[in-house]
Each structure stands twice: as C-alpha cells, then as structure tokens.
Motif scaffolding. Structure first.
Motif, short mmCIF file in Angstrom:
data_model
loop_
_atom_site.label_atom_id
_atom_site.label_comp_id
_atom_site.label_asym_id
_atom_site.label_seq_id
_atom_site.Cartn_x
_atom_site.Cartn_y
_atom_site.Cartn_z
N THR A 1 -5.78 7.35 56.67
CA THR A 1 -5.69 7.76 58.07
C THR A 1 -5.99 6.60 59.02
OG1 THR A 1 -8.00 8.48 58.03
CG2 THR A 1 -6.32 10.14 57.52
N GLU A 2 -5.89 5.38 58.53
CA GLU A 2 -6.18 4.21 59.36
C GLU A 2 -5.08 4.02 60.41
OE1 GLU A 2 -6.67 -0.65 58.92
OE2 GLU A 2 -6.19 0.62 57.18
N GLU A 3 -5.49 3.83 61.65
CA GLU A 3 -4.56 3.58 62.74
C GLU A 3 -4.47 2.07 62.97
OE1 GLU A 3 -2.82 6.02 64.26
OE2 GLU A 3 -3.78 7.48 62.95
N ARG A 4 -3.28 1.52 62.80
CA ARG A 4 -3.08 0.08 62.95
C ARG A 4 -1.71 -0.19 63.57
NH1 ARG A 4 0.56 -1.72 59.33
NH2 ARG A 4 0.93 -0.53 57.41
N THR A 5 -1.50 -1.45 63.95
CA THR A 5 -0.20 -1.83 64.50
C THR A 5 0.79 -2.07 63.36
OG1 THR A 5 -0.84 -4.16 64.50
CG2 THR A 5 -1.30 -2.88 66.50
N PHE A 6 2.08 -2.07 63.68
CA PHE A 6 3.12 -2.23 62.68
C PHE A 6 3.54 -3.69 62.56
CE2 PHE A 6 4.40 2.21 64.18
CZ PHE A 6 3.55 2.82 63.26
N THR A 7 3.98 -4.03 61.38
CA THR A 7 4.59 -5.34 61.16
C THR A 7 6.01 -5.32 61.71
OG1 THR A 7 5.45 -4.74 58.99
CG2 THR A 7 3.21 -5.61 59.08
N PRO A 8 6.67 -6.47 61.89
CA PRO A 8 8.06 -6.47 62.38
C PRO A 8 9.00 -5.63 61.53
CG PRO A 8 7.14 -8.66 62.55
CD PRO A 8 6.12 -7.84 61.81
N ILE A 9 8.85 -5.67 60.20
CA ILE A 9 9.71 -4.85 59.34
C ILE A 9 9.43 -3.37 59.57
CG2 ILE A 9 10.27 -4.28 56.95
CD1 ILE A 9 9.76 -7.15 56.20
N GLU A 10 8.17 -3.02 59.68
CA GLU A 10 7.82 -1.62 59.92
C GLU A 10 8.35 -1.15 61.28
OE1 GLU A 10 3.64 -1.29 57.37
OE2 GLU A 10 3.61 -1.87 59.49
N GLN A 11 8.27 -2.01 62.28
CA GLN A 11 8.81 -1.65 63.59
C GLN A 11 10.31 -1.39 63.52
OE1 GLN A 11 7.79 -4.35 66.73
NE2 GLN A 11 5.59 -4.32 66.27
N ALA A 12 11.03 -2.19 62.72
CA ALA A 12 12.48 -1.99 62.59
C ALA A 12 12.78 -0.66 61.93
CB ALA A 12 13.09 -3.14 61.80
N LEU A 13 12.00 -0.29 60.89
CA LEU A 13 12.23 0.99 60.21
C LEU A 13 11.90 2.16 61.12
CD1 LEU A 13 10.83 0.10 56.67
CD2 LEU A 13 13.22 0.38 57.34
N ILE A 14 10.79 2.06 61.86
CA ILE A 14 10.43 3.13 62.79
C ILE A 14 11.47 3.23 63.90
CG2 ILE A 14 8.74 3.84 64.53
CD1 ILE A 14 7.88 4.45 61.71
N GLY A 15 11.96 2.07 64.36
CA GLY A 15 13.00 2.10 65.39
C GLY A 15 14.25 2.81 64.92
N SER A 16 14.60 2.62 63.64
CA SER A 16 15.77 3.32 63.10
C SER A 16 15.54 4.84 63.09
CB SER A 16 16.07 2.82 61.69
OG SER A 16 17.13 3.56 61.11
N LEU A 17 14.35 5.26 62.68
CA LEU A 17 14.04 6.70 62.69
C LEU A 17 14.08 7.26 64.11
CD1 LEU A 17 11.08 6.97 60.14
CD2 LEU A 17 13.44 7.71 59.82
N MET A 18 13.55 6.50 65.07
CA MET A 18 13.50 6.99 66.45
C MET A 18 14.90 7.03 67.07
SD MET A 18 10.51 7.94 67.17
CE MET A 18 10.51 8.55 65.47
#
Length: 309
Positions: free
Chosen positions: A126-143
C-alpha cells in the motif's frame, strides 16, 4: 437563527422522541445539482463504471468491478481537502479550453495494475510513491482508454479530444482550478484482486451547459404537428350518455327504490358519445356479438380542423 421552545414536551414512556434535523444552508456555495441533472449524471457514470471495469479486467487480466458511490457538486477546495495527501491525480486537458478534468486513484493500486499488465503478481503493498517514466506511459495508456469510455458514456456532454496533461501526486499542491470554483465529483469504489480502493473523477461544472443545449433542441423540435400526433396516440375514455337534467339536492336526497326520474331525452333521439365533457358524436344503441355496443350516427366537426380549413 433557530428558536427552541424551553418547555419540555410530553413523550410517552417507551417511545423515542423524534429529533428534528436542521440542514444548514451555505450561502457561499449556493450552486447544487438539480434532481434531473444528478440522475442523468449518475446514469452516465454507471455506464462508464461498467465499461471501465470490463476494460481494466481485459488489460490487467484480473477481474475488476467499479461501482458509483455518489455524484455531487462541490467546490474544488472541498474536493482537494477530501483527498489523501499523497495520491495519483491524472490531469486531463479539454481541447481549446483552459478547463481541466481529474481522474484520481491511489498510487499503490496503479502500481499493482502495472505489475499485472506486464505479467507479474502484485505484492499487496500500500506504499504511495511516484511513477517511473515507463509506469507513467502505461498509466497514460490506461487513462486514454478510460477517457474515451467516459466521453462516450456522457453522450455529448464532454468534448472529443480530451488528452492527459500530466500526473500529480499531491492533492494540496495540484492547483487545477480555483478553490471556490464549483466542480462535479463522481466517487467510485473499485474492487480488484480482493482489495477495494476509492477512486474519483472531477469534471468542471461547465458540462452542465450541455443539458441546457439539449433542452433547447427539444423545445425547437416540439412543433404543433408533433404535439398533435402525441395527443392522438394518448388513450382516452369514451362514454355514452343521455341528455342531462338539473335537479335540486332535495330531490336527490329524497330518492328511494322504485322512484322514476324523467330525463329530457326523447326515445327516438340518439345518445351522446363524449370524451370527458366534450361531445364528439351521437350514437344509437346496438350490439356486437354478446356485447352491448353503439352505432355512430353523426360526428361533431373538429373546431381545429375547421379553423385550419
């Protein structure tokens, strides 16, 4: 100011006294959703939640369910204060406008989505942290897919071409709108992999302008011909009557079994066929098989048709 009576009220033993609830009116936030707008938005968000759950289930290969909790209008300041200090705020930009939309969810939930998208198994952290660039790209695709589903579910209330403008992680520092600006908040509960997390979507209040546009379009299309056709398809009750007679109340009160009450209707005169209090034709008594029926003898001309002629 509320004035209360100091005299105690007598309450029977064993019966709980009903406590009056006073709803405080906030003059600083007079804008609110009407019942019609709230119901229309709830239906749109319910459609979106079902489609979003199916989309997530297909992308992360885990069954997901999304349910709408409530839809309200708040100020942006109230919305920001209700969010956790650290969370994921996907800021979306409207085309040709400075207005912004927010899709909010816990960062830990998004991390588990990413792990499952690439074939891994989530650790339940349940740790809240910032995303890496790759993670941001994957989340952006979902959004991007979620925004397309939301735009379709809103049925014209949102413009096409909404894009993600960035990801914020602090609800207190993400100044997407003025603190006093009214916004529409849809809160969801997302259940995924045995864990339930709260999510929310913030829309600018300007989307309600679309309701006014729809109403004006309906008003322009409500021509007299359409109204007349609608009335012609509405069911009405027909009645077959004798000529009426005025009597005194004492005559009615004095009626008994066997009394004869003469009516001003000749035996050879047709009966009156009426809709409500409006006579539409005259008819004679007849039969249709084993049922009593009436045979129309004359019709009363339609005054509207005569005026048109």
């Amino acid at each position: 100011m509320v004035i209360q009576d100091s005299a105690p009220s007598a309450v029977p033993a064993g019966v709980g006294a009903a406590t009056a609830e006073i709803e405080v009116y906030d003059f600083g936030r007079s804008a609110t959703l009407s019942r019609e707008h709230a119901r229309a938005l709830e239906l749109a968000f319910e459609t979106f939640s079902r489609q979003w759950a199916a989309e997530l289930s297909a992308k992360i290969r885990v069954r997901a369910t999304v349910a709408v909790e409530n839809v309200t209008m708040q100020t942006y300041g109230e919305y920001a204060q209700s969010l956790p200090t650290t969370t994921t705020l996907v800021v979306c930009a409207f085309p040709d406008s400075a207005e912004r939309m927010i899709v909010q969810f816990p960062s830990s939930a998004a991390t588990s989505w990413i792990v499952q998208m690439v074939g891994g198994r989530p650790t339940g952290s349940t740790e809240e942290r910032t995303f890496t660039p790759i993670e941001q790209a994957l989340i952006g695709s979902l959004m991007t897919d979620a925004i397309a589903l939301l735009t379709a579910a809103m049925d014209g209330l949102l413009p096409h071409g909404i894009v993600t403008a960035g990801i914020q992680y602090s609800s207190q520092f993400a100044q997407v709108a003025a603190a006093s600006e009214p916004v529409i908040i849809a809160q969801f509960s997302m259940r995924l992999g045995g864990r339930t997390v709260p999510t929310s979507i913030m829309l600018p209040a300007s989307v309600l302008v679309g309701f006014a546009d729809r109403t004006s379009e309906v008003d322009r299309s409500a021509t007299p011909g359409l109204v007349r056709r609608q009335l012609e398809l509405s069911p009405v009750e027909l009645s077959l009557r004798l000529a009426s007679r005025s009597v005194m109340p004492r005559e009615v009160l004095g009626l008994s079994v066997g009394d004869v009450l003469p009516l001003p209707h000749a035996a050879d005169r047709p009966l009156l066929l009426a809709v409500g209090d409006q006579q539409v034709a005259t008819a004679a008594v007849g039969s249709a098989g084993a049922r009593l029926a009436c045979v129309v003898t004359t019709t009363v001309p339609d005054p509207i048709s005569e005026e048109s002629a």
